[in-house]
Design an enzyme around this catalytic site. Structure first.
Site, PDB file in Angstrom:
ATOM      1  N   GLU A 174      -7.327   4.113   5.217  1.00  0.00           N
ATOM      2  CA  GLU A 174      -8.010   2.821   5.101  1.00  0.00           C
ATOM      3  C   GLU A 174      -8.870   2.570   6.335  1.00  0.00           C
ATOM      4  OE1 GLU A 174      -5.595  -0.421   3.104  1.00  0.00           O
ATOM      5  OE2 GLU A 174      -4.031   0.764   4.037  1.00  0.00           O
ATOM      6  N   LYS A 193      -2.051  -0.202 -10.637  1.00  0.00           N
ATOM      7  CA  LYS A 193      -3.437   0.257 -10.441  1.00  0.00           C
ATOM      8  C   LYS A 193      -3.823   1.152 -11.605  1.00  0.00           C
ATOM      9  CE  LYS A 193      -3.878   0.566  -5.402  1.00  0.00           C
ATOM     10  NZ  LYS A 193      -5.122  -0.123  -5.094  1.00  0.00           N
ATOM     11  N   HIS A 225       2.732  -2.729  -6.290  1.00  0.00           N
ATOM     12  CA  HIS A 225       1.484  -3.022  -7.003  1.00  0.00           C
ATOM     13  C   HIS A 225       0.687  -1.757  -7.330  1.00  0.00           C
ATOM     14  CE1 HIS A 225      -0.634  -2.752  -3.089  1.00  0.00           C
ATOM     15  NE2 HIS A 225      -1.741  -2.619  -3.792  1.00  0.00           N
ATOM     16  N   LYS A 269       7.863  -5.504  -1.673  1.00  0.00           N
ATOM     17  CA  LYS A 269       8.213  -4.474  -0.708  1.00  0.00           C
ATOM     18  C   LYS A 269       8.061  -5.029   0.702  1.00  0.00           C
ATOM     19  CE  LYS A 269       4.696  -1.800   0.940  1.00  0.00           C
ATOM     20  NZ  LYS A 269       3.606  -2.553   1.504  1.00  0.00           N
ATOM     21  N   LYS A 306      -4.432   3.568   9.011  1.00  0.00           N
ATOM     22  CA  LYS A 306      -5.285   2.389   9.179  1.00  0.00           C
ATOM     23  C   LYS A 306      -6.375   2.695  10.208  1.00  0.00           C
ATOM     24  CE  LYS A 306      -2.670  -0.857   7.053  1.00  0.00           C
ATOM     25  NZ  LYS A 306      -3.120  -1.443   5.805  1.00  0.00           N
ATOM     26  N   HIS A 321       4.505   3.082  -1.953  1.00  0.00           N
ATOM     27  CA  HIS A 321       3.412   3.407  -2.866  1.00  0.00           C
ATOM     28  C   HIS A 321       3.200   4.914  -3.078  1.00  0.00           C
ATOM     29  CE1 HIS A 321       2.609  -0.757  -2.435  1.00  0.00           C
ATOM     30  NE2 HIS A 321       1.887  -0.708  -1.341  1.00  0.00           N
ATOM     31  N   ASP A 356       5.254   1.263   5.322  1.00  0.00           N
ATOM     32  CA  ASP A 356       4.313   0.393   4.603  1.00  0.00           C
ATOM     33  C   ASP A 356       3.731   1.082   3.372  1.00  0.00           C
ATOM     34  OD1 ASP A 356       2.612  -1.929   4.275  1.00  0.00           O
ATOM     35  OD2 ASP A 356       0.956  -0.720   5.045  1.00  0.00           O
TER      36      ASP A 356
HETATM   37  C1  BG6 Z   1      -0.062  -2.873   0.807  1.00  0.00           C
HETATM   38  C2  BG6 Z   1       0.125  -2.546   2.251  1.00  0.00           C
HETATM   39  O1  BG6 Z   1       1.152  -2.781   0.117  1.00  0.00           O
HETATM   40  O2  BG6 Z   1      -1.004  -1.975   0.243  1.00  0.00           O
HETATM   41  C3  BG6 Z   1      -1.186  -2.651   2.993  1.00  0.00           C
HETATM   42  O3  BG6 Z   1       1.072  -3.431   2.837  1.00  0.00           O
HETATM   43  C4  BG6 Z   1      -2.233  -1.778   2.335  1.00  0.00           C
HETATM   44  O4  BG6 Z   1      -1.042  -2.285   4.357  1.00  0.00           O
HETATM   45  C5  BG6 Z   1      -2.292  -2.045   0.849  1.00  0.00           C
HETATM   46  O5  BG6 Z   1      -3.465  -2.054   2.939  1.00  0.00           O
HETATM   47  C6  BG6 Z   1      -3.183  -1.016   0.161  1.00  0.00           C
HETATM   48  O6  BG6 Z   1      -3.305  -1.314  -1.200  1.00  0.00           O
HETATM   49  P1  BG6 Z   1      -4.715  -1.646  -1.839  1.00  0.00           P
HETATM   50  O7  BG6 Z   1      -4.432  -1.851  -3.270  1.00  0.00           O
HETATM   51  O8  BG6 Z   1      -5.200  -2.884  -1.134  1.00  0.00           O
HETATM   52  O9  BG6 Z   1      -5.599  -0.476  -1.559  1.00  0.00           O
END
Ligand code: BG6
Length: 475
Positions: free
Chosen positions: A216, A182, A178, A148, A338, A240, A235
């Protein structure tokens, strides 16, 4: 899921070729995900090759691979350890420019096929690399693995899909998300569809609201080159969080096979749309200087590589509806940000009140809530009970479970899907386009300044007033 290690054409992937071998994604996520998979004996016979731009050497690649393999060996099965040693002994590195016609296919021809080509490169470079490939230049069994963001809006995603489909069949294109690897994300299906207690309740009749929150503590972390052009909406939400929304709202598939799961995901996302005008249903903000976990965080706009006039949001919140009979009228709030003061990664399902609460109860009657934590992996069910203490007073009780972390890292799960040719954990081409169709009107309104960009101090809870829209954390 049934990972039988065979591609849809009956062969299995023999070589994983990582393009962008020197990059951060490769070092931080791909190689650890892969080596843990190999250590567990779940990728037998796979060969690994890397390719990158000048400035990186075969020795550096070998050092990188050796380090990750050694770390994985500690927990490896005997068979896995032998495989890891083989990877170290046989991995190869090539210095090529993938955007030069002919270079990539020449390299692929030297590798044992089928080859999975992992584009761990900036999106524009991956796209160019695919554009210069001619139909027939790659063996048809080649798998293309795209990171992505897949395009930057609906039209560019459509173009990218057209580019890829000239090269290999759709089932050989893995658009990686990804999150689908999870533990608690993919397991939303088990939770929803294997429990009589929950299965009938996921409808507008019983659910008042669903929130998917990904706050985050991490700030920019040196990723301005990518993040400043993406922002929180592209993002996290466009990719996601929409996949999580899909799993929370899809109809039950008949099987967990790729076609059934992805048809249902695609179908529900086709019904999703912003709940009102962008001004009514979206918010965006950017962090200013602050302190996070005792560490000073600079103003986002002053970070190296950031274009302060681009108004890139580091916190985004959108409210969507799903316009079908199951979900009509239910708000879905998706939020990602963030540099926030508290990490919070969860989906909260708030149920409607009972149709009649017996008169005579005292205390606060709060809604039943199910919370699914995406890191740490947890499940919590908030209920009202009367007692202990006064028999007539309602109190809150939470049934909580910590779920075992899965054996594989999310990237390991995703790679397992790739290597076995099972695209269930990747996003299908039409769904990738749908996800842009959902956010495109928001991006357009934001670019047009129809929604003001607000500010919040790094390490805080977001702009003043935003807290009213989202359910508070449990503690
Ligand atoms: C990524 C984003 O795909 O996923 C990041 O680009 C983000 O900005 C991250 O921090 C979050 O995923 P995880 O699995 O690290 O919590």
């Amino acid at each position: 899921m049934n990972h039988e290690f065979s591609t849809p054409t009956g062969t299995h992937v023999r070589t994983l070729l990582i393009l962008g071998a020197s990059g951060d994604l490769t070092g931080r996520l791909l190689l650890p995900g892969l080596t843990r998979l190999i250590a567990a004996g779940r990728a037998p016979g796979i060969a690994l090759a890397g390719a990158g731009a000048p400035g990186y050497s075969p020795e550096q690649w070998l050092a990188r691979v050796t380090e990750v393999c050694s770390a994985a060996e500690a927990e490896a099965t005997d068979a896995g350890r032998a495989e890891l040693q083989k990877i170290r002994a046989t991995t190869s590195y090539s210095d090529i420019d993938v955007t030069v016609p002919g270079e990539l296919s020449k390299l692929v021809a030297t590798l044992q096929g089928p080859v999975a080509l992992y584009f761990a490169l900036p999106p524009a470079v991956s796209q160019k690399a695919c554009e210069v490939l001619e139909p027939g230049e790659l063996p048809e069994s080649t798998l293309l693995v795209m990171e992505k963001p897949f395009g930057s809006d609906e039209r560019s995603a459509q173009e990218l899909n057209r580019t890829l489909i000239r090269l290999v069949p759709e089932e050989n294109i893995h658009r990686v998300d990804h999150f689908l690897g999870k533990g608690t994300v993919f397991n939303i299906m088990g939770l929803r569809f294997a429990n009589r207690l929950l299965e009938p309740l996921f409808t507008a009749e019983h659910v008042e609201k669903i929130e998917i929150i990904y706050d985050e503590e991490l700030a920019l972390e040196g990723r301005a080159g990518y993040y400043d052009r993406a922002g929180a909406l592209r993002d996290m939400i466009q990719s996601h969080l929409l996949q999580v929304l899909g799993l929370l709202t899809m109809n039950a598939p008949a099987t967990l096979k790729e076609r059934d799961v992805r048809d249902h995901l695609g179908s529900v996302l086709r019904a999703a749309a912003i709940a009102g005008t962008p001004a009514e249903s979206t918010r965006r903000a950017r962090y200013t200087a602050g302190t996070s976990k005792g560490r000073p965080v600079p103003d986002y706009a002053s970070e190296q590589g950031v274009n302060r006039d681009a108004n890139t949001e580091t916190l985004a919140e959108v409210t969507l509806n799903i316009n079908n009979s199951r979900w009509a009228g239910v708000p879905f709030v998706l939020r990602a940000g963030k540099a926030l003061g508290r990490m919070r990664k969860e989906a909260i399902i708030t149920f409607r009140p009972v149709s009649h609460l017996p008169t005579g109860f005292k205390g606060t009657d709060e809604p039943t809530r199910l919370r699914i934590g995406f890191g740490p992996d947890t499940l919590e069910l908030d209920l009202d009970v009367n007692g202990p203490g006064d028999l007539y007073t309602l109190d809150r009780v939470t049934l909580a479970a910590e779920l075992n972390s899965p054996d594989l890292l999310p990237y390991g799960e995703v790679l397992l899907g790739v290597l076995s040719g099972d695209p269930t954990l990747s996003v299908r081409g039409d769904t990738a386009e749908e996800c842009w169709r959902i956010v495109d009107p928001i991006l357009a309104a934001w670019a047009n300044n129809e929604v003001p960009i607000e500010e919040y101090a790094a390490g805080g809870n977001g702009p003043l007033g935003w807290e009213t829209n989202c359910t508070l954390p449990t503690s």
